[in-house]
Design an enzyme around this catalytic site. Structure first.
Site, PDB file in Angstrom:
ATOM      1  CB  SER A 182      -0.933   0.003   1.204  1.00 11.34           C
ATOM      2  OG  SER A 182      -0.227   0.485   2.323  1.00 11.34           O
ATOM      3  CE  LYS A 183      -0.860   8.131  -1.811  1.00  4.98           C
ATOM      4  NZ  LYS A 183      -2.015   8.908  -2.198  1.00  4.98           N
ATOM      5  NE  ARG A 184      -2.044   3.408   5.249  1.00  5.07           N
ATOM      6  CZ  ARG A 184      -2.600   2.247   5.572  1.00  5.07           C
ATOM      7  NH1 ARG A 184      -2.163   1.578   6.597  1.00  5.07           N
ATOM      8  NH2 ARG A 184      -3.605   1.786   4.868  1.00  5.07           N
TER       9      ARG A 184
END
Ligand code: GLU
Length: 484
Positions: A252-254
């Protein structure tokens, strides 16, 4: 045979997730493998998600990676416009057709009513719209429309029977119609939902193969009901497995390395990223793993895409990146490495010589500064570094070596790699010692590091005569102190 036409249909989120890039790549490969067309369509009907500059990121990524589209907003084409927000009339026209056929209906339910409905179905966990507005009379609908009450248009799905669809990767999937929600086709702001627009556009744009992430799999039966309602041919579906960071978490982007931009900023090469992404969920068979884009086009067969989630393995990506660096021409590597050299070296050095040393060692460009700091400045190191069991060096014989070496170095002229090498090797034979007894202390004194790209000769050659002499003198001082 119909010409293969595929589309990459990103939403302008300002972020090119690795999964999106993989979809773009597979979509491109399917088209090009079959000599077909690759189309870019911008899916911007979720106006709330619009991000400034997002289109540029999409165009730039496709351009940098070489995934050249044949049709799209910037290059035009016969079935435009290619930006969904410019096609709203089209969607409304088709939604109204569905209403006429009884396959869709106006829904005037308020947010409050829907919230209550949702809350009451919370216990069972499967919210479905209750078809309340399907039962409005024609008169009621007319009145509500005339008085400007906000509405959405919903698909009218049957409550009994089964809908089946076929996906090339996941096989035949059957869903009970009782599970199909009457999804919204046109939102109250007049924009279509993704669920509706993708079907209309894929048909009108002549898309033969729809490639997208497996998160859309569960909606596919509802899309098929739309195709069937219009009497349109259903495209070949190719849903790709998710990309995971580890067996339990999606990439994910995180994580900070989920986007193409992140990876490039971290010092990965675009060719290596593309190659690596191609293998995330697709198996070419055989041992070969390094493929350029043209080879991928020739080799790619979507039937070999895996069902199971793909793990994004940074170690493997690093290795692959290292292979690309090793195999690239020295001048190209030097060009890419230069900005990283400049981060730690302000001296005027022969960077091409440094590149020669680094090319076989570096896996990711961002590792470069750590390899090089000693070229700029001798680090503060401990005299213990001169002690090396296998090299048979200790504080005493290291001092002897450096003291004997210094005057020879001072009189060396011209300062060339070959002369430096000869100077060291002459000392080895004059002292009648093993190579290590000379080379270990000399390299330690020149670099102050246990491991360096290149050995004593290369380092001396690069840092130059004056600096080499200075560093050997520092080494002598250090050893004298340690021997006291
Ligand atoms: N706009 C969708 C997304 O960005 C694309 C889905 C599709 O390719 O159909 O996820």
């Amino acid at each position: 045979m119909t010409k293969v036409r595929t589309r990459f249909a990103p939403s302008p989120t300002g972020y090119m997730h690795v999964g999106n890039l993989r979809t773009a790549l597979y979509t491109y490969l399917i088209a090009k493998h079959a000599g077909g067309d690759f189309i870019l369509r911008i899916e911007d009907t979720d106006q709330g998600r619009f991000v400034e500059g997002a289109l540029d990121i999409i165009y730039n990524t496709l351009k940098t990676t070489g995934l050249k589209h044949d049709e799209g907003p910037d290059v035009g084409g016969p079935v435009g416009p290619y930006i969904q927000s410019q096609r709203t009339d089209i969607y409304l026209k088709y939604a109204k057709k569905l209403i006429d056929m009884g396959k869709a209906y106006y829904c005037f339910c308020t947010k409050e009513r829907l919230d209550t409905l949702r809350a009451s179905s919370e216990a069972s966990g499967d919210y479905k719209y209750d078809k309340h507005c399907l039962h409005l009379s024609e008169g009621e609908i007319k009145d509500k429309l005339a008085s400007g009450i906000p509405y959405v248009i919903r698909q009218n799905n049957p409550e009994t029977g089964v809908t089946t669809f076929h996906d090339e990767i996941y096989g035949d999937i059957c869903v009970d119609n009782s599970e199909l929600d009457d999804m919204i086709l046109i939102k109250s702001d007049g924009y279509p939902t993704y669920n509706f627009a993708n079907v209309i556009d894929d048909h009108l744009m002549g898309i033969t193969h729809v490639v997208r992430g497996s998160e859309y799999l569960s909606s596919a039966p509802k899309y098929n009901r739309l195709y069937e309602a219009f009497g349109w041919q259903i495209p070949t579906y190719i849903h790709c497995p998710p990309i995971m960071k580890d067996p339990h978490h999606k990439l994910s982007k995180r994580n900070g390395d989920a986007s193409f931009q992140d990876l490039i900023e971290k010092g990965y090469l675009k060719e290596a990223v593309l190659n690596y992404i191609a293998l995330l969920g697709w198996n070419p068979g055989g041992e070969k793993e390094i493929f350029n884009l043209q080879e991928l086009v020739e080799k790619f067969d979507y039937r070999n895409i895996n069902k199971s989630p793909a793990i994004f393995d940074t170690v493997k990506l690093k290795w692959m990146n290292g292979q690309y660096i090793k195999n690239m021409p020295l001048e190209d590597f030097n060009f890419l490495a230069l900005p990283y050299y400049k981060k730690v070296i302000s001296k005027k050095l022969d960077f091409l010589k440094i590149s020669k040393l680094l090319k076989t060692r570096v896996e990711v460009l961002s590792e470069i500064p750590d390899f090089l700091d000693f070229f700029q400045k001798l680090p503060d190191y401990s005299a213990d570094m001169y002690i090396h069991k296998r090299m048979k060096t200790n504080l005493q014989n290291s001092l002897i070596t450096l003291e004997k070496f210094l005057p020879r170095l001072e009189s060396l002229d011209p300062w060339t790699f070959e002369n430096i090498e000869k100077c060291c090797m002459d000392l080895v034979s004059d002292m009648q010692v093993k190579n290590g007894v000379v080379l270990w202390p000399v390299r330690t004194a020149l670099s102050g590091k246990k491991s360096t790209p290149g050995g004593a000769f290369e380092i001396a050659d690069i840092i130059g005569k004056e600096e080499s002499i200075k560093r050997i003198k520092t080494g002598i001082e250090k050893l004298k102190k340690a021997n006291q």
